[in-house]
Enzyme design. Structure first.
Site, PDB file in Angstrom:
ATOM      1  N   LYS A 134      57.592 -45.807  78.722  1.00 30.10           N
ATOM      2  CA  LYS A 134      58.625 -45.362  79.660  1.00 30.10           C
ATOM      3  C   LYS A 134      58.178 -45.585  81.116  1.00 30.10           C
ATOM      4  CE  LYS A 134      61.561 -43.676  76.618  1.00 30.10           C
ATOM      5  NZ  LYS A 134      60.916 -43.979  75.340  1.00 30.10           N
TER       6      LYS A 134
HETATM    7  C1  LIG Z   1      67.266 -43.164  74.219  1.00 37.27           C
HETATM    8  C2  LIG Z   1      66.098 -42.385  73.714  1.00 37.27           C
HETATM    9  N1  LIG Z   1      66.301 -41.139  73.263  1.00 37.27           N
HETATM   10  C3  LIG Z   1      65.293 -40.378  72.807  1.00 37.27           C
HETATM   11  C4  LIG Z   1      64.004 -40.843  72.769  1.00 37.27           C
HETATM   12  C5  LIG Z   1      62.937 -39.970  72.184  1.00 37.27           C
HETATM   13  O1  LIG Z   1      61.886 -39.713  73.027  1.00 37.27           O
HETATM   14  P1  LIG Z   1      60.451 -39.302  72.415  1.00 37.27           P
HETATM   15  O2  LIG Z   1      59.871 -40.530  71.804  1.00 37.27           O
HETATM   16  O3  LIG Z   1      59.693 -38.813  73.592  1.00 37.27           O
HETATM   17  O4  LIG Z   1      60.705 -38.229  71.416  1.00 37.27           O
HETATM   18  C6  LIG Z   1      63.738 -42.133  73.228  1.00 37.27           C
HETATM   19  C7  LIG Z   1      62.352 -42.659  73.234  1.00 37.27           C
HETATM   20  O5  LIG Z   1      62.031 -43.714  72.833  1.00 37.27           O
HETATM   21  C8  LIG Z   1      64.807 -42.936  73.694  1.00 37.27           C
HETATM   22  O6  LIG Z   1      64.598 -44.197  74.111  1.00 37.27           O
END
Ligand SMILES: Cc1ncc(COP(=O)(O)O)c(C=O)c1O
Length: 372
Positions: free
Chosen positions: A186
């Protein structure tokens, strides 16, 4: 970041000595969790995105799940969301027993189409979970008008969009609950981690309790006033997050430069569609660089060449409703969301990260051109 000679990785974090310094301070303080560094991270984050309150959590997924709970999403409710996203966008309310209803996306932005959302509303609809896909802001005002008209909750999954601006204001400042994520691909990272922003102090207090095993504000360690989770972030990760936020503007500018270089390098390649451009209302925060190729066979040919040449890639993004567990559980099939399915068949993420240098990008463009 160590890099194999000639290889170009898909992504990577952007860290320097500042994160090490801040982490060391936390280690030396002995306050490794539930300490003041988490509070500082939240305050700094809230300030950056223009939200009055922010609650740090263990991941973006955890943050989305908590917002589903604070909005009272439960068994039997229908929640409308986009098929063209990461699975967590839909999983977050399925955890609470709600049923996913996928509304197709706009072919240009790849964000959920408000008209498709409106058409999908039924008496059982409880909420809309929208996404700012690949860091490009979705149509928040139109979605909010639909949500208000039908009495629905609206949650913004901004996990890919820290730093993006909608109608001149940063995502997070629009008055609704939004979630950001900090996995190492990210814009900023804490290793694992996430942040929920809210404009309601009451909701913020509830989020802090829910992430911390349902403990109350004034209650003791072993008093649980509600069903909660361990969705805490610790002070070590929060320290990394502070170091990252301190250079957020530099990171966003560098990523925009990388994107601009790709746009120039790929401009002459026939059949390579770049990500949609910004306009007055939508300013993207660059998360990934995803191009659309002419068809699936071309994409797979490019991928075979990338593999041989050790160039990172990913098939961003498969449509969520066609994931094996979705087909099995809900009977979803091809043809339900044709725009998303078409994009899923031919979109490709190229190597993209803050420190990606021009020479590597030239190599990616050359290999891509040779495969076409
Ligand atoms: C659009 C979206 N939503 C939710 C997430 C979930 O984040 P995390 O991996 O921190 O749980 C991501 C991460 O890749 C994402 O790209």
């Amino acid at each position: 970041m160590k890099q194999e000679v000639g290889a170009v990785p898909l992504s990577g974090p952007y860290l320097d000595g500042r994160e090490e310094e801040l982490v060391l301070e936390v280690l030396q303080s002995g306050r490794l969790s539930l300490g003041p560094t988490v509070d500082r991270f939240e305050e700094l984050f809230a300030e950056k995105v223009g939200a009055p309150f922010a609650a740090a959590v263990s991941s973006g997924t955890a943050g989305l799940h908590l917002l589903c709970i604070t909005h009272g999403i439960g068994a039997g409710d229908e929640v409308i969301t986009t098929p063209y996203s990461f699975a967590a966008t839909a999983n977050c309310f399925i955890y609470e027993g709600a049923v996913p209803v996928f509304a197709d996306v706009d072919p240009r932005t790849l964000n959920i189409d408000p008209a498709a959302v409106e058409a999908a509303i039924t008496p059982r609809t409880k909420a809309i979970v929208t996404v700012d896909i690949f860091g490009y802001p979705c149509e928040l005002d139109e979605l909010r008008a639909i949500a208000d008209k039908h009495g629905l909750a609206l949650i913004d999954d901004s996990c890919e969009a820290l730093g993006a601006r909608y109608k001149g204001a940063p995502l997070g400042s629009q008055g609704l609950g939004a979630v950001f994520a900090f996995y190492p691909n990210k814009q900023i990272t804490t290793g694992e981690g996430g942040m929920v922003t809210t404009h309601s102090e009451e909701e913020w207090r509830l989020l802090r309790s829910l992430r911390n095993q349902g403990r109350g504000d004034s209650g003791g360690w072993l008093e649980h006033v509600r069903l909660g989770f361990n969705y805490r972030i610790d002070d070590i990760r929060a320290a990394i997050g502070i170091g990252q936020l301190e250079k957020l503007d530099e990171i966003l500018a560098a990523r925009a430069d990388v994107a601009r270089r790709y746009r120039e390098l790929l401009a002459g390649l026939p059949g390579v569609e770049p990500p949609c451009a910004d306009d007055d209302d939508h300013v993207r925060s660059w998360f990934v660089y995803v191009v659309a190729l002419s068809d699936n066979a071309t994409r797979e040919r490019v991928i075979a060449t990338f593999e041989r040449e050790r160039i990172g890639f990913n098939r961003y993004l498969p449509s969520i409703h066609l994931q094996p567990y979705m087909r099995e559980r809900y009977g979803f099939r091809e043809g339900m969301c044709p725009v998303s399915e078409d994009a899923s068949s031919r979109t490709l993420a190229l190597p993209f990260f803050t420190a990606l240098d021009a020479a590597s990008q030239e190599r990616v463009a050359e290999v891509l051109a040779s495969a076409l």
